[in-house]
Write an enzyme that holds these catalytic residues in place. Structure first.
Site, PDB file in Angstrom:
ATOM      1  N   TRP A  90      40.720 105.638  33.174  1.00 32.81           N
ATOM      2  CA  TRP A  90      40.529 105.638  34.625  1.00 32.81           C
ATOM      3  C   TRP A  90      40.082 104.280  35.172  1.00 32.81           C
ATOM      4  O   TRP A  90      39.933 104.116  36.381  1.00 32.81           O
ATOM      5  CB  TRP A  90      39.492 106.703  35.014  1.00 32.81           C
ATOM      6  CG  TRP A  90      40.080 108.069  35.148  1.00 32.81           C
ATOM      7  CD1 TRP A  90      40.127 109.045  34.206  1.00 32.81           C
ATOM      8  CD2 TRP A  90      40.725 108.612  36.306  1.00 32.81           C
ATOM      9  NE1 TRP A  90      40.750 110.162  34.688  1.00 32.81           N
ATOM     10  CE2 TRP A  90      41.128 109.932  35.982  1.00 32.81           C
ATOM     11  CE3 TRP A  90      40.990 108.122  37.580  1.00 32.81           C
ATOM     12  CZ2 TRP A  90      41.789 110.747  36.904  1.00 32.81           C
ATOM     13  CZ3 TRP A  90      41.646 108.944  38.493  1.00 32.81           C
ATOM     14  CH2 TRP A  90      42.036 110.234  38.144  1.00 32.81           C
ATOM     15  N   CYS A 193      47.428 114.735  40.059  1.00 34.60           N
ATOM     16  CA  CYS A 193      48.802 114.915  39.562  1.00 34.60           C
ATOM     17  C   CYS A 193      48.923 116.289  38.911  1.00 34.60           C
ATOM     18  O   CYS A 193      49.783 117.070  39.280  1.00 34.60           O
ATOM     19  CB  CYS A 193      49.154 113.811  38.573  1.00 34.60           C
ATOM     20  SG  CYS A 193      49.133 112.151  39.295  1.00 34.60           S
TER      21      CYS A 193
END
Length: 311
Positions: A90, A193
């Site tokens: 991330w 997502c």
């Protein structure tokens, strides 16, 4: 004559990867890299016998995916704890924001070092906004406060509610959770997502469906499928059920144009072995699992294939 061995679970993924690369619509995308894309594919994976859809045609860092899933379940939205565990998946999004807003072309290692060492820096630059974990375990609510005003109410823990519902109302058609909070999308470093998970109980087995609005088949799918299977196993254990099927489906399934080498190399490899996922203990709740509660056995993958992440 001996019976033929069943088709390896991974062939359906490889077939989709080939189809997207050869037949997908080529388009410019948000990242500027470009993709080839197909709409609406699906796959099914049988999780009985501890089977797990962990790709073997390239090495997948399954512990990284597991640490990310456990992090989601804490509700944390700052990369600091991930970085502390040497999980870097991330970091690119806040690093990109930091570079754009400050003009400082710091490298990733230096950025992560500051995230770990400087509380104020981590609070400002490590925060991802209200991404997955926030929506999963602390979805904001608002209640009337008089004169047309509203105040914040008790947040909703979708995961705790899901566990309760599976236990008490297993035939419900509402056994699901989502990260797609329309009101908060603009504040997220990346809108979800893998956005909606739904579950189904039949014959003492728990099956799950993951719907992704967007799936990077070259990099993201391997993590998404393993993580969804891992979560299903945790839920099944907490609810005294056996694992059933994982159904995966996507809206936009795509391959980035700069992943051509990955596609060709991976398609040239033959799947091998059938990995299994073992859970070493049953914690008190879905939120009490630790990384050492999970082990993967019979995993002998082909070597890792490096490819860039599109931010």
């Amino acid at each position: 004559m001996p019976s033929e061995s069943p088709v390896h679970f991974e062939h359906q993924y490889l077939d989709l990867l080939r189809r997207v690369w050869e037949q997908g619509d080529e388009r410019r995308d948000r990242t500027g890299v470009g993709t080839r894309s197909l709409f609406g594919p699906s796959m099914r994976f049988d999780l009985s016998g501890d089977a797990v859809p962990l790709l073997t045609t390239k090495r997948v860092a399954w512990k990284t995916a597991a640490r990310e899933m456990l992090w989601f379940l804490t509700g944390d939205t700052n990369i600091r704890e991930l970085v502390r565990q040497k999980v870097h998946i991330w970091t690119d999004w806040p690093l990109d924001r930091y570079r754009r807003e400050t003009g400082d072309d710091i490298d990733r290692n230096a950025f992560e070092a500051r995230i770990l060492d400087d509380d104020a820096f981590a609070a400002r630059w490590g925060d991802l906004g209200p991404v997955y974990g926030k929506q999963w375990v602390s979805w904001d609510t608002y209640v009337p406060a008089g004169e047309g005003l509203f105040r914040q109410g008790e947040p909703i823990n979708q995961i705790a509610q899901l566990v309760s519902d599976i236990r008490t109302n297993p035939t419900s058609r509402r056994l699901l959770f989502t990260g797609w909070n329309v009101a908060e999308l603009s504040g997220m470093a990346l809108p979800p997502c893998h956005m909606t998970y739904q579950y189904h109980v039949a014959g003492g087995r728990l099956s799950g469906m993951l719907w992704q609005r967007s799936c990077d088949l070259g990099l993201g799918f391997a993590f998404n499928a393993f993580s969804a299977a891992m979560l299903l196993r945790m839920l099944a254990q907490q609810c005294d059920l056996a694992p059933g099927e994982l159904v995966w489906s996507a809206g936009d399934a795509h391959v980035y144009l700069n992943h051509e080498h990955l596609v060709h190399e991976q398609l040239a490899r033959e799947p091998r072995g059938r990995p299994v996922l073992k859970l070493n203990r049953r914690p008190a709740s879905i939120f009490d699992y630790r990384i050492d509660d999970f082990e993967v056995h019979e995993y002998d993958p082909h070597p890792h294939i490096s490819a860039p992440v599109a931010v």
